[in-house]
Design a protein around this motif. Sequence first.
Motif, mmCIF file in Angstrom:
data_model
loop_
_atom_site.group_PDB
_atom_site.id
_atom_site.type_symbol
_atom_site.label_atom_id
_atom_site.label_comp_id
_atom_site.label_asym_id
_atom_site.label_seq_id
_atom_site.Cartn_x
_atom_site.Cartn_y
_atom_site.Cartn_z
ATOM 1 N N ARG A 24 44.913 41.983 47.185
ATOM 2 C CA ARG A 24 44.496 42.467 46.163
ATOM 3 C C ARG A 24 43.058 43.098 46.136
ATOM 4 O O ARG A 24 42.456 43.555 45.004
ATOM 5 N N ILE A 26 38.931 44.574 46.196
ATOM 6 C CA ILE A 26 38.628 45.867 46.066
ATOM 7 C C ILE A 26 38.271 45.966 47.932
ATOM 8 O O ILE A 26 37.295 45.414 48.180
ATOM 9 N N ARG A 64 47.989 51.583 42.622
ATOM 10 C CA ARG A 64 47.787 50.619 42.903
ATOM 11 C C ARG A 64 45.891 51.130 43.996
ATOM 12 O O ARG A 64 45.446 50.307 43.738
ATOM 13 N N THR A 68 41.917 51.167 43.925
ATOM 14 C CA THR A 68 40.717 50.043 44.252
ATOM 15 C C THR A 68 39.496 50.915 44.876
ATOM 16 O O THR A 68 38.642 50.414 45.328
ATOM 17 N N THR A 110 45.416 41.556 32.166
ATOM 18 C CA THR A 110 46.632 41.673 33.638
ATOM 19 C C THR A 110 46.156 43.702 33.134
ATOM 20 O O THR A 110 47.114 43.780 31.959
ATOM 21 N N THR A 111 46.194 43.970 34.069
ATOM 22 C CA THR A 111 45.861 45.334 34.074
ATOM 23 C C THR A 111 47.148 45.869 34.299
ATOM 24 O O THR A 111 47.791 46.151 35.346
ATOM 25 N N ASP A 115 45.279 44.347 37.793
ATOM 26 C CA ASP A 115 43.628 43.104 38.082
ATOM 27 C C ASP A 115 44.179 42.414 37.182
ATOM 28 O O ASP A 115 44.466 42.821 36.193
ATOM 29 N N GLU A 116 43.811 41.426 37.289
ATOM 30 C CA GLU A 116 43.117 40.288 36.854
ATOM 31 C C GLU A 116 41.691 39.945 36.067
ATOM 32 O O GLU A 116 40.710 40.037 37.440
ATOM 33 N N VAL A 117 41.612 40.037 34.606
ATOM 34 C CA VAL A 117 40.286 39.348 34.069
ATOM 35 C C VAL A 117 39.895 39.156 33.814
ATOM 36 O O VAL A 117 40.989 38.624 32.231
ATOM 37 N N VAL A 142 36.147 45.749 33.295
ATOM 38 C CA VAL A 142 36.823 45.445 34.626
ATOM 39 C C VAL A 142 35.630 45.296 35.968
ATOM 40 O O VAL A 142 36.270 43.707 36.371
ATOM 41 N N ARG A 143 35.385 46.349 36.121
ATOM 42 C CA ARG A 143 34.732 45.836 37.738
ATOM 43 C C ARG A 143 33.572 47.397 37.528
ATOM 44 O O ARG A 143 34.021 48.232 37.221
#
Length: 186
Positions: A24, A26, A64, A68, A110-111, A115-117, A142-143
Motif C-alpha cells: 500500500r 506510495i 488505488r 499512488t 480511511t479513504t 489510505d489510512e490517515v 492525506v499527503r
Amino acid sequence: MPTSSDNPTGLAAVAAAAKQAPGRGIPPVHLWHPEHCGDIDIVIQRDGLWMHEGSPIGRPELVRLFSTILRKDADGYVLVTPGEKLSITVEDLPFRAVAVDIEADRLTFTTDVGDEVEAGPEHPIVVDTDPVTGEPAPRVHVRADLWARIARSVFYELVEAAEVEGGQWIVRAQGQAFVLGPVSAE
C-alpha cells in the motif's frame, strides 16, 4: 531492439510506475520531475468516482494504483511517473474519507482508495462553510497537497463525538482541537 512495451507511454506508463509501490506504499512522486506530456482523459468526479474516457474505472485495484502516483502541482492535479507527467481533472477533492475510527485522542480516517490517515498536526481536519447556504464542507489532509472530502455520514460521526466549547463543535486528536462548526440556535 527495444519495443514500445519496454518504454510504455500514456496510461500504460502510469500503471507501470504505480506498480513500483509495493503493498500500500506510495512511490516517491515528489522526486519525479519529468516534462509535462499533456492531458489524459481521467476525471475524479465530485462523488469520488474515477472516470477514464467517459467510463467508470471499474477495478478498485487500478484506482488505488493511480491514486499512488497522483500529485497536485501549481498547475493542477497530475499523474506522474519518472518519465511522464499527465494532467487530470478533479472536480472537488481527489479522495473521500469514507470511514473514521474514533478512539480516545485518535481519529483515524480511511479513504475510498484505502489510505489510512490519523488526524493531528500533520493531517488537520478543516471545515469550510458555504457563506450562502451555511453547508459545511469538511476535509482531512492525506499527503503532500492532497485532501479527502469527509463523507456526510462520517462527518455526523465526528459531530456525535464532538464537545461544545465557546459555541463551537470541537473534536480532538493528538492534542489538537479541530473546529467542526458553530453550535446552531436551531
